[in-house]
Design a protein around this motif. Structure first.
Motif, PDB file in Angstrom:
ATOM      1  N   ASP A 125       0.758  -0.968  -0.309  1.00  0.00           N
ATOM      2  CA  ASP A 125      -0.311   0.249   0.322  1.00  0.00           C
ATOM      3  C   ASP A 125       0.760   1.149   0.017  1.00  0.00           C
ATOM      4  O   ASP A 125       2.092   1.536   0.691  1.00  0.00           O
ATOM      5  N   TYR A 157      -8.273  -5.007  -1.439  1.00  0.00           N
ATOM      6  CA  TYR A 157      -8.314  -3.933  -1.523  1.00  0.00           C
ATOM      7  C   TYR A 157     -10.341  -4.217  -2.279  1.00  0.00           C
ATOM      8  O   TYR A 157     -10.348  -4.705  -3.154  1.00  0.00           O
ATOM      9  N   ARG A 189      -3.904  -6.105   3.265  1.00  0.00           N
ATOM     10  CA  ARG A 189      -5.966  -6.111   3.040  1.00  0.00           C
ATOM     11  C   ARG A 189      -6.045  -6.130   1.666  1.00  0.00           C
ATOM     12  O   ARG A 189      -5.084  -5.874   0.908  1.00  0.00           O
TER      13      ARG A 189
END
Length: 165
Positions: free
Chosen positions: A56, A142, A140
């Motif tokens: 990220d 997305y 994470r």
């Protein structure tokens, strides 16, 4: 000619599903693990953009070679630029991530694993010790269903690049 890297510790594995924890499906654990293995494959190719695609842009990193918490790509690039140039210090000969332990909580994943960095022999041909690093990564998923690292913590357990005694 470089000698082959020393083997992983007995019983070590690169199979993401071997240490998947309850709640993590095989496809999820494979997808999460492939981000890490893909990042290291990009590192060995010196492909910074492919490494960055695994992160990220605002990821935080406890880099093993830097004291402060790195916050985002600008901090990471600064540390990258401060690292020794090729030819300064021991030369990496290979690396391998192994023994992943993966939890998946919806769109968040927590991954713990070991990383072994092997070094080419020194100028006299003497073997050098591998570096052993334990890592924790938070990822994470997305909206595009791509997993990216939002936090990485590196902890060197055995410094490498020293003559084998």
């Amino acid at each position: 000619m470089n000698p082959p890297p020393a083997p992983r510790p007995a019983g070590a594995t690169t199979d993401a599903t071997a240490f998947a924890r309850p709640g993590a499906s095989d496809p999820q654990t494979r997808a999460v693990w492939s981000v890490i293995t893909g990042m290291y494959a990009a590192y060995t190719r010196q492909d910074r953009s492919a490494i960055d695609a695994c992160l990220d842009p605002d990821a935080t990193i406890w880099d093993s070679a830097a004291a402060p918490l790195l916050c985002g790509k600008a901090d990471l690039d600064r540390i990258r630029d401060e690292r020794p140039a090729a030819g300064e210090g021991p030369r990496e000969a290979g690396l391998e991530a192994y023994d992943p332990v993966i939890d998946v909580f919806g769109d968040l994943a927590l991954l713990r694993y070991w990383l072994r960095v092997d070094f080419a022999p020194d100028d006299s041909g003497s073997p050098l010790t591998p570096e052993i690093v334990r890592n924790t990564a938070a990822l994470r998923r997305y909206e595009d269903q791509v997993w990216r690292i939002v936090h990485l913590h590196e902890d060197v357990r055995q410094a490498g690049g020293e003559p084998v005694r």
